[in-house]
Design an enzyme around this catalytic site. Structure first.
Site, PDB file in Angstrom:
ATOM      1  N   LYS A 239       0.743  -1.273  -0.302  1.00 55.37           N
ATOM      2  CA  LYS A 239       0.187  -0.113  -0.163  1.00 55.37           C
ATOM      3  C   LYS A 239       1.040   1.238   0.121  1.00 55.37           C
ATOM      4  O   LYS A 239       0.548   1.995  -0.484  1.00 55.37           O
ATOM      5  CB  LYS A 239      -1.145   0.236   1.293  1.00 55.37           C
ATOM      6  CG  LYS A 239      -1.995  -0.876   1.365  1.00 55.37           C
ATOM      7  CD  LYS A 239      -2.474  -1.058   2.379  1.00 55.37           C
ATOM      8  CE  LYS A 239      -1.910  -0.503   4.217  1.00 55.37           C
ATOM      9  NZ  LYS A 239      -1.723  -2.245   4.594  1.00 55.37           N
TER      10      LYS A 239
ATOM     11  N   ARG B 259     -10.170   0.637   9.281  1.00 56.48           N
ATOM     12  CA  ARG B 259      -8.787  -0.451   9.755  1.00 56.48           C
ATOM     13  C   ARG B 259      -9.555  -1.201  10.408  1.00 56.48           C
ATOM     14  O   ARG B 259      -9.640  -2.521  10.582  1.00 56.48           O
ATOM     15  CB  ARG B 259      -7.665  -0.670  10.503  1.00 56.48           C
ATOM     16  CG  ARG B 259      -6.115   0.076  10.340  1.00 56.48           C
ATOM     17  CD  ARG B 259      -5.401  -0.939   9.575  1.00 56.48           C
ATOM     18  NE  ARG B 259      -4.010  -1.215  10.043  1.00 56.48           N
ATOM     19  CZ  ARG B 259      -3.167  -0.790   9.757  1.00 56.48           C
ATOM     20  NH1 ARG B 259      -3.398   0.217   9.139  1.00 56.48           N
ATOM     21  NH2 ARG B 259      -2.162  -1.413  10.099  1.00 56.48           N
TER      22      ARG B 259
ATOM     23  N   ARG C 159      11.503  -6.091   5.169  1.00 55.05           N
ATOM     24  CA  ARG C 159      11.529  -5.030   3.924  1.00 55.05           C
ATOM     25  C   ARG C 159      12.251  -3.844   4.979  1.00 55.05           C
ATOM     26  O   ARG C 159      13.054  -4.159   6.719  1.00 55.05           O
ATOM     27  CB  ARG C 159       9.971  -4.085   4.614  1.00 55.05           C
ATOM     28  CG  ARG C 159       9.589  -2.784   4.249  1.00 55.05           C
ATOM     29  CD  ARG C 159       7.970  -2.903   4.398  1.00 55.05           C
ATOM     30  NE  ARG C 159       7.588  -2.554   5.752  1.00 55.05           N
ATOM     31  CZ  ARG C 159       5.862  -2.516   5.871  1.00 55.05           C
ATOM     32  NH1 ARG C 159       5.181  -2.567   5.009  1.00 55.05           N
ATOM     33  NH2 ARG C 159       5.255  -2.808   7.248  1.00 55.05           N
TER      34      ARG C 159
ATOM     35  N   ARG D  57      11.794  -1.257  11.119  1.00 60.10           N
ATOM     36  CA  ARG D  57      10.413  -0.950  11.623  1.00 60.10           C
ATOM     37  C   ARG D  57      10.314  -2.231  12.869  1.00 60.10           C
ATOM     38  O   ARG D  57      10.366  -3.142  12.958  1.00 60.10           O
ATOM     39  CB  ARG D  57       9.330  -0.917  11.043  1.00 60.10           C
ATOM     40  CG  ARG D  57       8.927   0.551  10.426  1.00 60.10           C
ATOM     41  CD  ARG D  57       7.432   0.506   9.448  1.00 60.10           C
ATOM     42  NE  ARG D  57       6.414  -0.007  10.512  1.00 60.10           N
ATOM     43  CZ  ARG D  57       5.370  -0.568   9.874  1.00 60.10           C
ATOM     44  NH1 ARG D  57       5.077   0.307   8.420  1.00 60.10           N
ATOM     45  NH2 ARG D  57       4.563  -1.320  10.120  1.00 60.10           N
TER      46      ARG D  57
ATOM     47  N   ARG E 115       0.189  -8.827  14.195  1.00 60.40           N
ATOM     48  CA  ARG E 115      -0.721  -7.547  12.632  1.00 60.40           C
ATOM     49  C   ARG E 115      -0.947  -8.547  11.685  1.00 60.40           C
ATOM     50  O   ARG E 115      -1.979  -7.878  11.069  1.00 60.40           O
ATOM     51  CB  ARG E 115       0.434  -6.905  11.968  1.00 60.40           C
ATOM     52  CG  ARG E 115       1.008  -6.022  13.610  1.00 60.40           C
ATOM     53  CD  ARG E 115       2.495  -6.004  12.769  1.00 60.40           C
ATOM     54  NE  ARG E 115       2.409  -4.976  11.230  1.00 60.40           N
ATOM     55  CZ  ARG E 115       3.724  -4.731  10.165  1.00 60.40           C
ATOM     56  NH1 ARG E 115       4.976  -5.281  11.099  1.00 60.40           N
ATOM     57  NH2 ARG E 115       3.644  -3.807   9.420  1.00 60.40           N
TER      58      ARG E 115
HETATM   59  P1  AMP Z   1       1.004   0.622   9.059  1.00 58.86           P
HETATM   60  O1  AMP Z   1       2.023   1.539   9.009  1.00 58.86           O
HETATM   61  O2  AMP Z   1       0.162   0.574   8.524  1.00 58.86           O
HETATM   62  O3  AMP Z   1       1.168  -1.368   9.212  1.00 58.86           O
HETATM   63  O4  AMP Z   1       0.397   0.756  10.385  1.00 58.86           O
HETATM   64  C1  AMP Z   1       1.423   0.674  11.628  1.00 58.86           C
HETATM   65  C2  AMP Z   1       0.884   0.269  13.038  1.00 58.86           C
HETATM   66  O5  AMP Z   1       0.256   1.391  13.071  1.00 58.86           O
HETATM   67  C3  AMP Z   1      -0.245  -0.634  13.287  1.00 58.86           C
HETATM   68  O6  AMP Z   1      -0.193  -2.008  13.426  1.00 58.86           O
HETATM   69  C4  AMP Z   1      -0.997  -0.216  14.214  1.00 58.86           C
HETATM   70  O7  AMP Z   1      -0.490  -0.561  15.437  1.00 58.86           O
HETATM   71  C5  AMP Z   1      -0.887   1.397  14.410  1.00 58.86           C
HETATM   72  N1  AMP Z   1      -2.348   2.163  12.891  1.00 58.86           N
HETATM   73  C6  AMP Z   1      -1.643   1.742  11.802  1.00 58.86           C
HETATM   74  N2  AMP Z   1      -3.042   2.873  11.631  1.00 58.86           N
HETATM   75  C7  AMP Z   1      -4.264   2.646  11.662  1.00 58.86           C
HETATM   76  C8  AMP Z   1      -5.772   2.915  12.484  1.00 58.86           C
HETATM   77  N3  AMP Z   1      -6.219   3.088  11.299  1.00 58.86           N
HETATM   78  N4  AMP Z   1      -6.231   2.759  13.153  1.00 58.86           N
HETATM   79  C9  AMP Z   1      -5.875   1.850  14.506  1.00 58.86           C
HETATM   80  N5  AMP Z   1      -4.102   1.675  14.038  1.00 58.86           N
HETATM   81  C10 AMP Z   1      -3.731   1.941  13.105  1.00 58.86           C
END
Ligand code: AMP
Length: 214
Positions: A13, A88, A127, A160, A171
């Site tokens: 994404k 989410r 990554r 990360r 996740r």
């Molecule tokens: P991402 O970079 O999108 O993989 O997000 C990394 C982490 O941020 C996720 O595992 C969640 O802990 C948190 N996070 C990101 N977006 C959301 C969301 N829309 N709702 C809740 N937690 C989020």
């Protein structure tokens, strides 16, 4: 144009959102990036979010809804934006619908990016991101010329903290349980375009995305 990228962690994404930013000249709204910035800056929101993120759990809806509501009102979102990592779960999707109604906005399309689970784990484990310019790499699929060093700016490449196998599996479970039902939710609204995002280069996948949104 308002586009939502829906897909599991590691489905690409963020990579595709960055290409869409260049092509469509609209910003990427990544709640993950916003939360990581808040964690780095040590804000109260970042402090609250950090413990959830470390575990691979979703942070409370109220935190991300606040971030998104504020962000979409900015000037650069006037002609549209790309939602990456939000919503989410169903309650965030409902809240997004209410926010759009309030601000007179409309979701144009949902790009559902499909990648097999075993592929996702391999993608996420390898990554790496430049801590200086944010450029993404992969130890196997897109290695930098010099290990640990960014090709673009010579910055240090980092992993990360939530890209380790245990947290990755958590996740992915959260994705299956909470986020994947949004596919049916948006299908019922006739908004979904499905893209096979597991095969081909990021450029090939980008071409498929452009074909469905144009
Ligand atoms: P991402 O970079 O999108 O993989 O997000 C990394 C982490 O941020 C996720 O595992 C969640 O802990 C948190 N996070 C990101 N977006 C959301 C969301 N829309 N709702 C809740 N937690 C989020």
């Amino acid at each position: 144009m308002i586009i939502l990228l829906l897909g599991a962690p590691g489905s690409g994404k963020g990579t595709q959102a960055k290409q869409l930013v260049e092509e469509l000249k609209i910003p990427q709204l990544s709640t993950g990036d916003m939360l990581r910035s808040a964690v780095k800056a040590g804000t109260p929101l970042g402090k609250e979010a950090e413990s959830y993120m470390k575990k691979g759990a979703l942070v409370p809806d109220s935190l991300v809804l606040g971030l998104i509501t504020e962000r979409i009102q900015k000037e650069d979102c006037k002609s549209g934006f790309i939602l990456d990592g939000f919503p989410r779960n169903r309650s965030q999707a409902d809240a997004l619908g209410a926010i759009f109604t309030k601000f007179g906005k409309k979701l144009d399309c949902v790009i559902a990016m499909e990648v097999a689970q075993n592929e996702l784990v391999e993608r996420l484990c390898g990554r790496r991101t430049c801590q200086n310019c944010g450029q993404g790499f992969h130890v196997k699929f897109q290695p930098p010329k010099t290990e640990g060093v960014c090709d673009k700016c010579s910055g240090k490449l980092t992993q990360r903290p939530d890209d380790n196998e245990k947290v990755i599996l958590d996740r992915l479970k959260v994705y299956q349980a909470d986020t994947s039902p949004l596919l049916e939710y948006y299908k019922s609204k006739g908004l979904v375009k499905e893209i096979e995002a597991g095969k081909g280069s990021p450029q090939d996948i980008f071409k498929k995305i452009l074909a469905v949104i144009k």
